[in-house]
Design a protein around this motif. Structure first.
Motif, PDB file in Angstrom:
ATOM      1  N   VAL A  26       0.862  -1.175   0.000  1.00  0.00           N
ATOM      2  CA  VAL A  26       0.000   0.000   0.000  1.00  0.00           C
ATOM      3  C   VAL A  26       0.902   1.229   0.000  1.00  0.00           C
ATOM      4  N   PRO A  27       0.684   2.177  -0.925  1.00  0.00           N
ATOM      5  CA  PRO A  27       1.559   3.347  -1.010  1.00  0.00           C
ATOM      6  C   PRO A  27       1.431   4.240   0.214  1.00  0.00           C
ATOM      7  N   SER A  28       2.502   4.926   0.549  1.00  0.00           N
ATOM      8  CA  SER A  28       2.472   5.851   1.677  1.00  0.00           C
ATOM      9  C   SER A  28       1.910   7.191   1.218  1.00  0.00           C
ATOM     10  N   PRO A  29       1.384   8.005   2.157  1.00  0.00           N
ATOM     11  CA  PRO A  29       0.840   9.313   1.773  1.00  0.00           C
ATOM     12  C   PRO A  29       1.891  10.219   1.124  1.00  0.00           C
ATOM     13  N   GLU A  30       3.157  10.007   1.433  1.00  0.00           N
ATOM     14  CA  GLU A  30       4.218  10.819   0.852  1.00  0.00           C
ATOM     15  C   GLU A  30       4.675  10.271  -0.496  1.00  0.00           C
ATOM     16  N   GLY A  31       4.090   9.165  -0.934  1.00  0.00           N
ATOM     17  CA  GLY A  31       4.494   8.526  -2.185  1.00  0.00           C
ATOM     18  C   GLY A  31       4.192   9.394  -3.395  1.00  0.00           C
ATOM     19  N   PRO A  32       4.717   9.008  -4.534  1.00  0.00           N
ATOM     20  CA  PRO A  32       4.515   9.807  -5.750  1.00  0.00           C
ATOM     21  C   PRO A  32       3.069   9.722  -6.245  1.00  0.00           C
ATOM     22  N   ALA A  33       2.686  10.747  -6.976  1.00  0.00           N
ATOM     23  CA  ALA A  33       1.362  10.766  -7.593  1.00  0.00           C
ATOM     24  C   ALA A  33       1.390   9.885  -8.843  1.00  0.00           C
ATOM     25  N   VAL A  34       0.323   9.112  -9.029  1.00  0.00           N
ATOM     26  CA  VAL A  34       0.204   8.247 -10.195  1.00  0.00           C
ATOM     27  C   VAL A  34      -1.032   8.697 -10.975  1.00  0.00           C
ATOM     28  N   ALA A  35      -0.839   9.021 -12.255  1.00  0.00           N
ATOM     29  CA  ALA A  35      -1.941   9.515 -13.084  1.00  0.00           C
ATOM     30  C   ALA A  35      -2.248   8.527 -14.192  1.00  0.00           C
ATOM     31  N   ASP A  36      -3.514   8.494 -14.596  1.00  0.00           N
ATOM     32  CA  ASP A  36      -3.947   7.649 -15.702  1.00  0.00           C
ATOM     33  C   ASP A  36      -5.234   8.240 -16.254  1.00  0.00           C
ATOM     34  N   ALA A  37      -5.561   7.891 -17.477  1.00  0.00           N
ATOM     35  CA  ALA A  37      -6.797   8.358 -18.106  1.00  0.00           C
ATOM     36  C   ALA A  37      -7.710   7.167 -18.331  1.00  0.00           C
ATOM     37  N   ILE A  38      -8.964   7.320 -17.939  1.00  0.00           N
ATOM     38  CA  ILE A  38      -9.995   6.328 -18.219  1.00  0.00           C
ATOM     39  C   ILE A  38     -10.620   6.768 -19.538  1.00  0.00           C
ATOM     40  N   THR A  39     -10.491   5.940 -20.576  1.00  0.00           N
ATOM     41  CA  THR A  39     -10.916   6.352 -21.912  1.00  0.00           C
ATOM     42  C   THR A  39     -12.003   5.444 -22.466  1.00  0.00           C
ATOM     43  N   GLY A  40     -12.735   5.977 -23.419  1.00  0.00           N
ATOM     44  CA  GLY A  40     -13.779   5.237 -24.123  1.00  0.00           C
ATOM     45  C   GLY A  40     -14.305   6.071 -25.267  1.00  0.00           C
ATOM     46  N   GLU A  41     -15.423   5.657 -25.831  1.00  0.00           N
ATOM     47  CA  GLU A  41     -15.979   6.385 -26.966  1.00  0.00           C
ATOM     48  C   GLU A  41     -16.387   7.811 -26.598  1.00  0.00           C
ATOM     49  N   TRP A  42     -16.573   8.089 -25.310  1.00  0.00           N
ATOM     50  CA  TRP A  42     -16.949   9.410 -24.824  1.00  0.00           C
ATOM     51  C   TRP A  42     -15.770  10.379 -24.769  1.00  0.00           C
ATOM     52  N   GLY A  43     -14.545   9.864 -24.675  1.00  0.00           N
ATOM     53  CA  GLY A  43     -13.355  10.698 -24.538  1.00  0.00           C
ATOM     54  C   GLY A  43     -12.471  10.155 -23.443  1.00  0.00           C
ATOM     55  N   ALA A  44     -12.024  11.028 -22.514  1.00  0.00           N
ATOM     56  CA  ALA A  44     -11.114  10.599 -21.452  1.00  0.00           C
ATOM     57  C   ALA A  44     -11.371  11.393 -20.172  1.00  0.00           C
ATOM     58  N   PHE A  45     -11.201  10.708 -19.053  1.00  0.00           N
ATOM     59  CA  PHE A  45     -11.255  11.317 -17.731  1.00  0.00           C
ATOM     60  C   PHE A  45      -9.897  11.052 -17.084  1.00  0.00           C
ATOM     61  N   GLU A  46      -9.131  12.117 -16.864  1.00  0.00           N
ATOM     62  CA  GLU A  46      -7.787  11.993 -16.306  1.00  0.00           C
ATOM     63  C   GLU A  46      -7.861  12.087 -14.787  1.00  0.00           C
ATOM     64  N   VAL A  47      -7.320  11.068 -14.125  1.00  0.00           N
ATOM     65  CA  VAL A  47      -7.369  10.982 -12.667  1.00  0.00           C
ATOM     66  C   VAL A  47      -5.960  10.749 -12.137  1.00  0.00           C
ATOM     67  N   GLU A  48      -5.669  11.380 -11.020  1.00  0.00           N
ATOM     68  CA  GLU A  48      -4.377  11.215 -10.356  1.00  0.00           C
ATOM     69  C   GLU A  48      -4.620  10.698  -8.945  1.00  0.00           C
ATOM     70  N   CYS A  49      -3.799   9.742  -8.513  1.00  0.00           N
ATOM     71  CA  CYS A  49      -3.894   9.199  -7.160  1.00  0.00           C
ATOM     72  C   CYS A  49      -2.690   9.620  -6.343  1.00  0.00           C
ATOM     73  N   ARG A  50      -2.963  10.015  -5.137  1.00  0.00           N
ATOM     74  CA  ARG A  50      -1.930  10.267  -4.132  1.00  0.00           C
ATOM     75  C   ARG A  50      -2.365   9.468  -2.918  1.00  0.00           C
ATOM     76  N   ASP A  51      -1.748   8.290  -2.757  1.00  0.00           N
ATOM     77  CA  ASP A  51      -2.150   7.317  -1.743  1.00  0.00           C
ATOM     78  C   ASP A  51      -3.592   6.906  -2.046  1.00  0.00           C
ATOM     79  N   THR A  52      -4.522   7.096  -1.126  1.00  0.00           N
ATOM     80  CA  THR A  52      -5.911   6.695  -1.365  1.00  0.00           C
ATOM     81  C   THR A  52      -6.773   7.855  -1.835  1.00  0.00           C
ATOM     82  N   TRP A  53      -6.195   9.025  -2.023  1.00  0.00           N
ATOM     83  CA  TRP A  53      -6.958  10.199  -2.448  1.00  0.00           C
ATOM     84  C   TRP A  53      -6.960  10.308  -3.965  1.00  0.00           C
ATOM     85  N   ALA A  54      -8.141  10.446  -4.528  1.00  0.00           N
ATOM     86  CA  ALA A  54      -8.296  10.603  -5.974  1.00  0.00           C
ATOM     87  C   ALA A  54      -8.522  12.076  -6.301  1.00  0.00           C
TER      88      ALA A  54
END
Length: 143
Positions: free
Chosen positions: A54-82
């Protein structure tokens, strides 16, 4: 009178401790109750994540895009916070953004529509990575 004041003081202190314990318990297990987040069933079912730590709160931010025919939603995670970072609707095919949540939260949402259909995405952080929790498709009525 002195005894009465002592009893009132003890009652106030006990009540304050009970409230603090209740708030901490609810915030700690809230994600589990809703079956979301890093302690929900999704973590146990996710076999593609690679790392089981499980990542620590001080860990790096991880970003990804959820994509489909509608386009994309870009989300970044910092520990359990979206964090909803941005949305890119597929305008060429008539999609637009109805709403989206910036966070931080345990999950973030985005709603896309092409006038006839809508797509509602809910994304949370699973082991520090953006993970699609729910995708709801709806057919809109004639208005």
């Amino acid at each position: 009178m002195r005894r009465r004041m002592l009893l009132v003081g003890l009652w106030v202190a006990t009540t304050a401790v009970a409230v603090v314990v209740g708030v901490l318990a609810i915030s700690t297990v809230g994600a589990t109750i809703r079956d979301r987040g890093p302690v929900g069933d999704e973590v146990a079912r996710d076999t593609t994540a690679g790392s089981t730590s499980v990542p620590s709160p001080e860990g790096p931010a991880v970003a990804d895009a959820i994509t489909g025919e509608w386009g994309a939603f870009e989300v970044e995670c910092r520990d359990t916070w979206a964090y909803g970072v941005g949305v890119r609707p597929d305008r060429a095919n008539g999609w637009r953004v109805v709403s989206w949540e910036k966070g931080p939260d345990d999950d973030v949402d985005a709603v896309f529509s092409d006038g006839r259909n809508s797509v509602d995405l809910e994304v949370f952080c699973n082991q520090g990575r953006p993970t699609l929790a729910e995708l709801e498709r709806n057919t809109l009525g004639e208005d």
